[in-house]
Design a protein around this motif. Sequence first.
Motif, short mmCIF file in Angstrom:
data_model
loop_
_atom_site.label_atom_id
_atom_site.label_comp_id
_atom_site.label_asym_id
_atom_site.label_seq_id
_atom_site.Cartn_x
_atom_site.Cartn_y
_atom_site.Cartn_z
N THR A 44 -21.73 -1.13 -4.70
CA THR A 44 -22.33 -1.50 -3.43
C THR A 44 -21.96 -2.96 -3.18
N LEU A 45 -21.38 -3.23 -2.02
CA LEU A 45 -20.97 -4.59 -1.65
C LEU A 45 -21.80 -5.05 -0.46
N ILE A 46 -22.57 -6.11 -0.66
CA ILE A 46 -23.34 -6.72 0.42
C ILE A 46 -22.70 -8.08 0.70
N VAL A 156 -15.97 -2.25 -12.83
CA VAL A 156 -16.19 -1.32 -11.71
C VAL A 156 -15.42 -0.02 -11.93
N ASP A 157 -14.20 -0.12 -12.46
CA ASP A 157 -13.37 1.08 -12.65
C ASP A 157 -13.91 2.01 -13.74
N TYR A 158 -14.40 1.43 -14.85
CA TYR A 158 -14.65 2.24 -16.04
C TYR A 158 -16.12 2.32 -16.46
N HIS A 178 -9.92 -1.29 -0.86
CA HIS A 178 -9.34 -0.22 -0.05
C HIS A 178 -9.32 1.10 -0.82
N ARG A 179 -9.04 1.03 -2.12
CA ARG A 179 -9.00 2.24 -2.94
C ARG A 179 -10.40 2.82 -3.11
N LEU A 180 -11.38 1.94 -3.42
CA LEU A 180 -12.76 2.40 -3.58
C LEU A 180 -13.28 2.99 -2.28
N GLN A 185 -16.17 5.65 -3.04
CA GLN A 185 -16.85 5.13 -4.22
C GLN A 185 -17.58 3.81 -3.93
N MET A 186 -17.71 3.44 -2.66
CA MET A 186 -18.30 2.15 -2.33
C MET A 186 -19.12 2.26 -1.05
N THR A 187 -20.27 1.57 -1.04
CA THR A 187 -21.05 1.36 0.18
C THR A 187 -20.95 -0.12 0.55
N GLU A 188 -20.73 -0.39 1.83
CA GLU A 188 -20.59 -1.77 2.30
C GLU A 188 -21.66 -2.09 3.34
N VAL A 189 -22.25 -3.25 3.18
CA VAL A 189 -23.13 -3.79 4.21
C VAL A 189 -22.58 -5.17 4.56
#
Length: 872
Positions: A44-46, A156-158, A178-180, A185-189
């Motif tokens: 999760t990226l805020i 994050v990968d493993y 971009h891959r995530l 595999q990622m939520t962005e706020v």
Amino acid sequence: MSLPLIQTKFYIPPIRSSHIVRPRLRETLNHDLTQEGVFNRKLTLICAPAGYGKTSLTIDWLNSLKLPVAWLSLDERDNDPIRFLTYLVNAFRQVFPEVGRPSLEMLQAPQLPAPEELLVPLFNEIAAIGKPVLFVMDDYHLIHTASIHQFLNFLVDYQSQQMHTTIVSREDPPLPLHRLRARGQMTEVRQDTIRFTLEETDDFLTTVTGKALTPENIKDVEHRTEGWVTGMQLLALSLQTHPNANEFIRSFTGSNRFVLDYLFEEVFKRQNQDIQDFLLKTAVLENLSAGLCEAVTGHADSGKILAMLDQSNLFVRQLDQSETWFRYHRLFLDLLKHRLRLHDTIDQDYLHRKASQWYQENGFLEEAVSHSLAGCDWANALDLIYQVSGQLLKTGAVATLLGWHQQIPTESILSKPEYCFTYAWPLMLSGQLQAAEMYLETAENLAPERSVLMGEVAAAQAFLARTMGNEQRLVRYSEQALALIPKTDLSARSIVAMNLGIAYWHNGDMEKTEQTLSEILSGTQQSGNKYAELTSLFFLGRVHAVRGHLRQAIDIFKNIVALKVRMPIIGLVYLDLSALHYELNDLEACEKYLELGEDLIGTKEHLEFQIAGMMQKARLMVAKGDYPGALSILESCSQISNSADIPLRTQHRIASCIVELAIACEDVEQALAWSAKASEGADAHPFYRFLSLSTVRLLMAKGEKSEALERINEWIQTAEVAGWDYGMVHLGLLKALASPDMDSAIHPMTGALSTGQPEGFIRTFIDLGSDLVPILREAARRGVQPEYVGKILAAYGEQPGQTALPPEIEPLSDREMEVLRLLAAGLTNKQIADQLFVSISTVKSHVHHISSKLDVSNRTQAVARARQLNLL
């Protein structure tokens, strides 16, 4: 002395009572987060600019989840990789105290472990617990060290499915987002999502100001601040005391920075003089407590002021539940610092020195150093660094020490020997050897003779000599250090003695190596220095290998591996296990251990270890007949050693290895070309690298056997006195090959067979080529170790004296022939199992197959039948 961790970095800050719950953002963050106790997404990226309420949003979300949280608040000092990783592991230990010990032990190694070495054990421990955990890093934008980003990428990968990482940052972390994103595999706020809506703006201003604002007022505020939380918070503080809300809201406009400056003026100027003075003087502090603020500002009521600021929502955030520690909002602190710089009457250096004094008195020495540096108090900073450097070096915080010293004028460092000594260590460990040498020479010239400090300087000089490959200098300085360092200083003496033992080993003095390393083992265990302990055990294993005690060496190495510690030195243990199983001609085990060693060593941080692995791989490829592949690997080794700061002895060993490969390929011209780069006394083999056997083999390849024989006899005398029995086996075989006739060859062959038989030497014979076969056959004919010779010849692919079998008898396999010869020698099933490194049940199975093929009913009849058929 153990430097304390700052516990507030692990605390999730309490949320304010005036906080506005934002269900739409909770829903975004919670969407498809977990399923049946595991996480569906990795990250999760805020991410939003300063002042958008990222941390408050994160805390509100976490409180709603009711899941275990490993929280880590980051600051600029966390750019030291060891410090960052120590805090990372300890963040998880706040949730699961039983995890992380192996990872923390690895962080005590001299070099930074690879991501997989450090994090995989942690992942496995968390997975074994079977409970989900959220890992949150706040203010990640403060991190700009490339190696830390690499660890984050690996994390994050493993990470296991029980883990989920949340990053709170002003800017995107250097991850493959971009891959995530593409893999879901990622939520962005981000800024557009986190900014306050019109409805949220209304709720916020009503709650904070207690005033009923008109819809036009709310819309105007939302429009002018663009949903920017900090702007609204400052505006709300001003509205609390402003008589005309409409007039005030219309009075500001422009960019966020303009709004911030304007509103800060409104908030700051409305405080009384004492509060303004308190705010400005505490702007030099990252964290705030009543005692610290009182020491810096002189305000005896600092605790009450902090409580008032907190209650007034004046941009103060609690860092712990006990309300002991606080910090200012980042933007508010920036503005206070800016205001402080414009203030002529406040001495910032004085404030920093008072802060340093308080931190020092309360045991927070790293923070004390930072404030002494900020206050330009160079002498106090250097005294403090001298106190903490030992612990920081033990934990690998080299970057922190370098960063501190680089802020201090050179003349201040050169003023005292202890300052020079302290700076030399991080310089050495970061590869700046010439600079380290200069500071150590200065320390040596300034330090009192026969002092403990002189002993410490000598220990550092010994380490430098080892790094530069100067064995004589290493021994001299190590012996000097041990004479001066107190016997009670187990940690320092252990490191010095370890280096001295390694120097003795490189010089071929096995007796002194064993004596020195055996004596320090208890010291390494008591001091808790795992690296020194494992390295000492490793070289004791090598002593046994050099002496030809292959099985004892294997036992020691396997015991080290059984400790399940992941350090680069364990990679070398695996390589030596590979080399020993190579000698036993167990190429499958050889390859397995080689792969394990390569995985631990990596490819960048430990070049010497990498070269050792490549040389072992080349040896294995030769055994499989891949000469071009082996040559390619060795040439790559040479290129690496020439382009990096690799000791000269390693370059010589690579050259010796290529000489021997060229001779095996009968390419004398290439062997001659490389021999110029292989010095006298540098051998390619891992366990008799003190002999110059490639030189001898080259003489023989050129047909100069008499000169080769002279050299061999000289080395035999040296090896015999030194106890280098592994090398003695090789020397005996070379002497047999160089002998003018068979009678002369049998005597050295007898010696080689007698030494090699108890330990099961095989490849030393095979790798010298088929010219040994006639001598081996003659030795067996004369009754010299016939069973052992048969085993060696079987490894060559030869069957000694075997005739054609009758058609009704099924041929025996190579393994069955080995077992048959050992049966004929009178060995029990257990003895055969031990010698062949197999189980007793496997031996029994072989005996059954042999009896069946020879049409007999027991082992005695099998041996008799085999002799009748001339199989033995």
